[in-house]
Design an enzyme around this catalytic site. Structure first.
Site, mmCIF file in Angstrom:
data_model
loop_
_atom_site.group_PDB
_atom_site.id
_atom_site.type_symbol
_atom_site.label_atom_id
_atom_site.label_comp_id
_atom_site.label_asym_id
_atom_site.label_seq_id
_atom_site.Cartn_x
_atom_site.Cartn_y
_atom_site.Cartn_z
ATOM 1 N N LYS B 80 92.854 53.387 3.475
ATOM 2 C CA LYS B 80 92.244 54.093 4.616
ATOM 3 C C LYS B 80 93.211 55.164 5.105
ATOM 4 O O LYS B 80 94.420 54.912 5.206
ATOM 5 C CB LYS B 80 91.970 53.060 5.718
ATOM 6 N N SER B 155 85.121 51.233 11.447
ATOM 7 C CA SER B 155 85.630 52.540 11.064
ATOM 8 C C SER B 155 86.138 52.614 9.623
ATOM 9 O O SER B 155 86.251 53.708 9.078
ATOM 10 C CB SER B 155 86.785 52.933 12.002
ATOM 11 N N SER B 179 86.497 46.787 12.615
ATOM 12 C CA SER B 179 86.497 47.921 11.691
ATOM 13 C C SER B 179 86.717 47.586 10.224
ATOM 14 O O SER B 179 86.519 48.433 9.363
ATOM 15 C CB SER B 179 87.556 48.942 12.121
#
Ligand SMILES: [Zn+2]
Lengths: 486, 499
Positions: B80, B155, B179
C-alpha cells in the site's frame, strides 16, 4: 511618597532550559550547538512522513534531577502532549510537550532578598522539545532545524515574585542549581536558558490580581531586571492615568529598553493540546527516582553553609569557592589530600588568590587543572619554606602550562630556596663589597638602605634565597661594621 | 509452469524450496498478469518491474545457495502506498506528496527486505487512508475484481484488489477502522489486522496514531500467518510496539485442527446483526455459526452494548489525531509547495500554508482535518475529544467483559457487499457506516481478521456474485488463536473463492 510605593508587582517566571544530553529528546541526532545548519537532522526531527518519536531517557533523568533539586514532587506517571501550531521552525506542526500530568509539580526555591530570604513556589517542571531556528537574511527566511527536538525543561514559578530584583535573584539561584547539576549550561546569550515573565501590578492591599502581560525575548540577566522594571512602570502609569492593562504578549527591546506589544495572530493561538498518541505514558519507578536522587551532589547553598561552619571560612571565601562546582570539588579534594597538615584557611587562600587568578589569566585556553596532590606538594613546599611564596607562584604557572609536578619544576629551574648560611653569607659579602658607598651611608646611619641590600641579595639569587636568612646575616654584618669588628 | 500467479505464498514457497521454479519465473507470471489485468482494475499506483527483477534474481541466488531462507524469499508482494520505501515515491494517494521520494525505509519494508521479498509496486488507497472505497485517491479509482462497476472497499482497496485479481502473491496494508478487513471482505480475500503494537508503525504515514496498525491481505489464512510472522515484533523506533512474544504463526496454523473447536466458546454479539445488515450476509454468517456448532463449538450470545457509539467515537478520535498528524504537510520542507500563477514563490507564510494545503489535500481529507481541529479546540475538547476517549474506555471494557464469556467473537465484516462506484460518495455518513463492525476492534486495540466465507448474488450483474466476509475477533495479542480458528473455518468452507 513615590507613586510606586502605592503599588506592588506580581511576577511569575517561565524558564526554558535546554538539557545537556548527548542526543535530542525524541531522536538520536546530536544535541550540539553551532553545527552547520541542518546537519544534525533525521527523519524524526525533520518530521518526515511516518517518523515517530522515541523518548530519550537521558533527558528524562536530567529533568527529574532538576525537579528533585528544586524540591518539586515527581509524578510517577506523566503524559506527553501535543501542542499544535503552524510555524516553519516547528516541522511537525506540533511541539511534543507535557500539559496535563507533567513529570513534576509543586515545589519551591529559596532566594536571597534584601530583606533576608524568600520562598518562591514552583508550579511545575515539565519536559518538552525545542523548535528549530529561523534565520532572516534580506527579505528571505531560512530554516535551520538543528535545534528542533533539543530537550528542554520548562519551569513555571507561582506569581510569588514581587520585584525585578527578586526575579533576578530567582533566576540566578535557578540557573546556579541547573548548571551545578550538569542539567544545563545556563547560557542565556546562546538561548539555552530563556525566561519569559508574567507581570502585573495592583494597589497595595488589593487582593485581586491585576491583568498580566507576558514579557518575552529577554536574553540576559541584566535585561530580565530592566525589562521587568520597565513593564512595572508602564503598567503603573496606565493604572494611574485611569487606563487598564491589556492581557497580551510583549517583546522586550533591549536597545530601547522598552517592551512592545506583539498583537496579532501570535495571540490568537488555540494550541489544541491532546495526549501524544505516539508515546506511552512516562512511568518512573521508585528505583529510577531514588537512583537520581542519590546522584545529586551537594548544592551551592548547602555547600556555602558547610564551608563556613565546618571549614571556618568567611562567607566571602565560601561564595568564591562554590561559584564553580569544579573548583569546589577541587578544593574539597585538596582538603582530603591534605589530611589536616596545612591549615584549611591557607588552602582556601591558595585556591582563591593563586589558582583562580592563574586560571583567569588562562581563560579561553580550555581549563586543565593540575592534580590536587600535585598542588598540595607545591603548597607544602612553600609553607615549609623550601621555596618562597613568589617562587611558588612561578612554579604554579609552570605546572599549569607544562603539567609538570612542583618538584620537577623546582629542580629543573634550580629554584630551591637557598637557605644554607654559607651560601647566603657569600652573597651578602659580595653585595656589600660591590656597594661600598651605600654601605658607608648605611653605617653612617641611613637605616633605610638596609632594604636596598636585602633586595640586591635577593636579586643575585634570583629570588631563591630565604629572605629571613638574608635579613639575619646582613644584620649581623652591619652590626659588625658598626662596631668596627670587620 | 503456467499460472504461477494463482498460487498462494505457501505453495510458491514450497515450489521454490524444491527448486521446481525460480523467483524470476513467479515474477514473470505476475508481470504478464499485471499488464493484462491491471489496466481494468487499477490496483497499482505504480509498478517497479526493474527493481522487482533485481529482487527476484537476488532471491534466486539466495535460494540456490542453501535451504535456510525465510519464507517470503522470492515472493512478489504489493505494498500500500502508505509505507515508506527508501528511494521510492510514496504519495499516500495525495497530491500533497506527489513528488515525495522517501529517504528511508519503514520498519515493515526493512523486514521484508531482510526476508528477500520481491517488490512489485505500490497499491492505490484512499488519500491518507481516509475512506472505505478507495474513491478518495487523488490519482485513480480502483475497481472490484468481481465487478468493475463496484468499489474494492478501502482504504487498502488497491491491496485487496491486487490480491483478489492475482496481481501479487500478497499485500501489506494498514487498518485504522477497518481499512484491511473491509476491502478484504469486499474483494473476497483474507485480511488481518493484528493487535495494536504488534507491527511497527515506523515509516507508515500516520492517519490516526492510536488506531493505525499495519495488516496483511492474502489469498488464504496460511499466507496471512506467514506474512504476519515476517514483520511482527517490537521496534525500538516505535514506542507503541510491545515486547510481545512473536510466535511462529505459520507453524501454529499448520497444526490447527478441527479438534480445537471442541468446547471453544464462540461469541455472537447481538449488536453486529442490527438493522443495517444485508440479510443475505446475515444468513451467510448464520451458516458459519451452524458449522461451528457442528464442529463442537459452544455458541454464546453476547452483547457489546457501547458499540453503537463506536462510529461517533472513532470519527472524533481519528479526525482529531489526523488533524495534528497532517500538520507537517505544510509545503516548507517537502511535498507540494504551491506557487503563484506566474510561477513565483508565494510571499506570505500564511498564503503558502493555505494555498499548498488547499491544493494538496482532497475533500475528504479536508473534511476530517476540519472535524478534528474542531473536536480538539478550546471549549469543545471536553465535549468531544475527551468524551470520545472515555467512551473508548467503555468499548474496551465491553470487549473485556465479552471475552470473559467467549474465546472468540464472530460476525460480519461489512454490513453490505461491495457497493457501486459513486454510490456513497455524496453521503459521507453512509460511507462511514460501512466500517460499523470493524471500527470498535481498532478502538479496543484488538486483533481482527476477515475471511471469505461465501458469495451473494450481484444484483446489477447477471450471474455475478459478490463475496461475503466473516470477521473473527480474538482477545488482545492472541493472533495464534485467531489464525487457528480462521484456518479451521477455511478448511471447512473452502479456500479463496476463485473468480
Ligand atoms: Zn533527529
Amino acid at each position: 511618597m513615590n507613586n510606586n510605593d502605592l503599588f506592588e508587582a506580581v511576577i511569575g517566571l517561565e524558564v526554558h532550559s535546554q538539557l545537556l544530553t548527548k542526543t535530542k529528546m525524541f531522536c538520536s541526532c546530536p544535541n550540539i550547538f553551532g553545527l552547520e545548519p541542518n546537519s544534525a537532522v533525521c527523519p524524526v526531527c525533520l518530521a518526515l512522513p511516518g517518523a515517530l518519536p522515541v523518548i530519550n531517557f537521558e533527558g528524562v533523568k536530567l529533568a527529574v534531577k532538576a525537579a528533585l533539586a528544586l524540591n518539586i514532587n515527581i509524578n510517577k506517571k506523566s503524559l506527553f502532549a501535543r501542542k499544535n501550531y503552524f510555524y516553519p521552525d516547528l516541522p511537525k506542526g506540533y511541539q511534543i510537550s507535557q500539559y496535563l500530568d507533567p513529570v513534576s509539580s509543586d515545589g519551591y526555591l529559596n532566594i536571597k532578598t534584601d530583606g533576608g530570604g524568600k520562598k518562591i513556589r514552583i508550579n511545575r517542571l515539565h519536559i518538552e522539545e525545542d523548535a528549530g531556528k529561523l534565520i532572516h537574511i534580506g527579505n528571505r527566511s531560512y530554516v535551520d532545524l538543528n535545534r528542533a527536538g533539543t530537550p528542554l525543561v520548562e519551569i513555571v514559578s507561582e506569581p510569588d515574585i514581587s520585584s525585578a530584583a527578586e526575579a533576578a535573584a530567582y533566576l540566578k539561584a535557578l540557573r546556579e542549581i541547573l548548571v551545578y547539576l550538569g542539567v544545563s549550561d545556563g547560557n542565556m546569550e546562546e538561548g539555552s536558558f530563556r525566561c519569559d515573565a508574567n507581570v502585573s501590578v495592583r494597589r497595595k492591599g488589593d487582593s485581586k490580581l491585576g491583568t498580566r502581560a507576558e514579557v518575552k525575548n529577554v536574553n540576559s540577566f541584566k535585561f530580565v531586571e530592566k525589562a521587568i522594571e520597565y513593564e512595572i512602570e508602564r503598567q503603573i502609569d496606565i493604572v494611574l492615568s485611569g487606563g487598564s492593562v491589556i492581557q497580551e504578549t510583549r517583546l522586550y527591546d533591549s536597545k530601547e529598553n522598552t517592551t512592545r506589544s506583539m498583537r496579532g495572530k501570535e495571540e490568537a493561538h488555540d494550541y489544541r493540546y491532546f495526549e501524544e498518541p505516539d508515546l506511552p505514558p512516562l512511568i518512573l519507578s521508585e528505583e529510577f527516582i531514588s537512583e537520581i536522587r542519590n546522584s545529586i551532589i551537594e548544592l551551592p547553598e548547602a555547600k556555602r553553609g558547610r564551608y563556613v561552619s565546618e571549614y571556618k571560612l568567611t562567607e566571602y571565601d565560601a561564595e568564591v569557592l562554590t561559584q564553580d562546582k569544579d573548583i569546589a570539588r577541587y578544593f574539597e579534594d585538596l582538603i582530603k589530600e591534605n589530611n589536616g597538615r596545612v591549615e584549611i584557611k591557607k588552602l582556601a587562600n591558595w585556591v582563591i588568590n593563586e589558582l583562580l587568578s592563574e586560571l583567569k589569566v588562562r581563560e579561553g585556553e580550555g581549563r586543565s587543572l593540575i592534580k590536587a596532590q600535585d598542588f598540595l606538594e607545591l603548597i607544602t613546599a612553600v609553607e615549609s619554606g623550601s621555596i618562597n611564596r613568589n617562587t611558588g607562584k612561578i612554579v604554579l604557572a609552570e605546572m599549569l602550562s607544562s603539567g609538570k609536578k612542583a618538584g620537577e619544576v623546582i629542580k629543573e629551574n634550580n629554584l630551591a630556596q637557598v637557605s644554607d648560611d654559607k651560601g647566603i653569607e657569600d652573597i651578602v659579602k659580595q653585595v656589600l663589597d660591590e656597594n661600598q658607598k651605600e654601605l658607608a651611608d648605611l653605617i653612617g646611619g641611613k637605616d633605610k638602605l638596609f632594604g636596598f641590600f636585602v633586595g640586591e641579595a635577593m636579586k643575585k639569587t634570583k629570588g631563591k634565597a630565604n629572605p629571613k636568612k638574608v635579613n639575619e646575616i646582613l644584620h649581623r654584618y652591619i652590626e659588625n661594621y658598626k662596631s668596627g669588628r670587620s | 509452469m503456467d499460472g504461477l500467479y494463482k498460487l498462494t505464498i505457501g505453495e510458491l514457497s514450497d515450489l521454490l524450496s524444491k527448486r521446481e521454479i525460480k523467483s524470476v519465473d513467479i515474477l514473470n507470471s505476475y508481470i504478464q498478469r499485471i499488464k493484462e489485468k491491471d489496466p481494468q482494475i487499477s490496483a497499482y499506483l505504480y509498478n517497479d518491474f526493474e527493481e522487482a527483477l533485481q529482487n527476484a534474481e537476488a532471491a534466486d541466488k539466495i535460494i540456490a545457495s542453501g535451504d535456510d531462507f525465510p519464507s517470503l524469499t522470492g515472493i512478489p508482494l504489493s505494498i500500500k502506498d502508505i509505507f515508506l520505501i527508501k528511494g521510492k515515491k510514496t504519495t499516500c494517494a495525495s497530491k500533497i506528496l506527489d513528488n515525495f521520494i522517501s529517504p528511508y525505509d519503514s520498519t515493515v519494508v526493512k523486514k521484508l527486505k531482510e526476508n528477500n521479498y520481491v517488490f512489485l509496486g505500490k497499491t492505490n488507497l484512499d488519500e491518507f487512508a481516509m475512506g472505505s472505497s478507495t474513491e478518495n485517491s487523488a490519482y485513480k479509482i480502483t475497481k472490484n475484481p468481481y465487478d468493475l462497476n463496484r468499489v474494492p472497499g478501502g482504504s487498502s482497496g488497491g491491496s485487496a484488489a491486487s490480491v483478489a485479481a492475482d496481481l501479487c502473491a500478497g499485500s501489506f496494508g494498514t487498518d485504522t477502522g477497518g481499512s484491511v478487513r473491509q476491502p478484504a471482505a469486499l474483494c473476497g480475500v483474507v485480511g488481518l489486522k493484528p493487535t495494536y503494537g504488534l507491527i511497527s508503525r515506523y515509516g507508515i504515514i500516520a492517519f490516526s496514531s492510536s488506531l493505525d496498525q499495519a495488516g496483511v491481505l492474502s489469498k488464504d489464512v496460511t499466507d496471512a500467518a506467514i506474512m504476519l510472522g515476517a514483520v511482527a515484533g517490537f521496534d525500538e523506533k516505535d514506542q507503541t510496539t510491545r515486547r510481545f512474544e512473536v510466535k511462529n504463526y505459520a507453524e501454529i496454523v499448520k497444526k490447527a485442527d478441527k479438534s480445537l473447536m471442541k468446547g471453544l466458546r464462540v461469541g455472537i454479539p447481538a449488536e453486529f446483526f442490527s438493522d443495517g445488515l444485508d440479510p443475505e450476509i446475515g444468513s451467510k454468517i448464520s451458516e458459519i455459526k451452524a458449522l461451528l456448532k457442528e464442529l463442537g463449538a459452544t455458541i454464546v450470545d453476547i452483547s457489546l452494548p457501547d458499540t453503537k457509539y463506536s462510529v461517533a467515537t472513532y470519527y472524533i478520535i481519528a479526525t482529531s489525531e489526523a488533524s495534528s498528524n497532517l500538520e507537517r504537510y505544510d509545503g516548507i520542507r517537502y511535498g507540494r509547495r504551491h506557487k503563484e500563477e506566474d510561477g513565483k514563490e508565494i510571499q506570505s507564510l500564511d498564503g503558502l500554508y493555505r494555498k499548498s494545503r488547499e491544493a494538496g489535500f482532497g475533500n475528504e481529507v479536508k473534511r476530517r482535518i476540519i472535524l478534528g481541529t474542531f473536536a480538539l479546540s478550546a471549549g469543545y475538547y471536553d465535549a468531544y475529544y475527551k468524551k470520545a476517549s472515555l467512551v473508548r474506555k467503555l468499548i474496551i471494557k465491553n470487549y473485556k467483559d465479552a471475552f470473559g464469556k467467549a474465546d472468540v467473537i464472530i460476525g460480519p465484516t461489512s454490513p453490505t457487499p461491495a457497493f457501486l462506484i459513486g454510490e456513497k460518495t455524496a453521503d459521507p455518513l453512509s460511507m462511514y457506516l460501512s466500517d460499523i463492525y470493524t471500527i470498535s476492534v481498532n478502538l479496543a486495540y484488538l486483533p481482527g481478521l476477515s475471511m471469505p466465507v461465501g458469495v451473494v448474488k450481484n444484483p446489477t450483474k447477471d450471474g455475478g456474485v459478490l463475496p461475503v466476509g466473516l470477521q473473527i475477533i480474538s482477545p488482545w495479542a492472541m493472533e495464534d488463536r485467531l489464525l487457528s480458528v480462521a484456518k479451521i473455518i477455511e478448511d471447512e468452507v473452502g479456500k479463496y473463492i476463485r473468480k
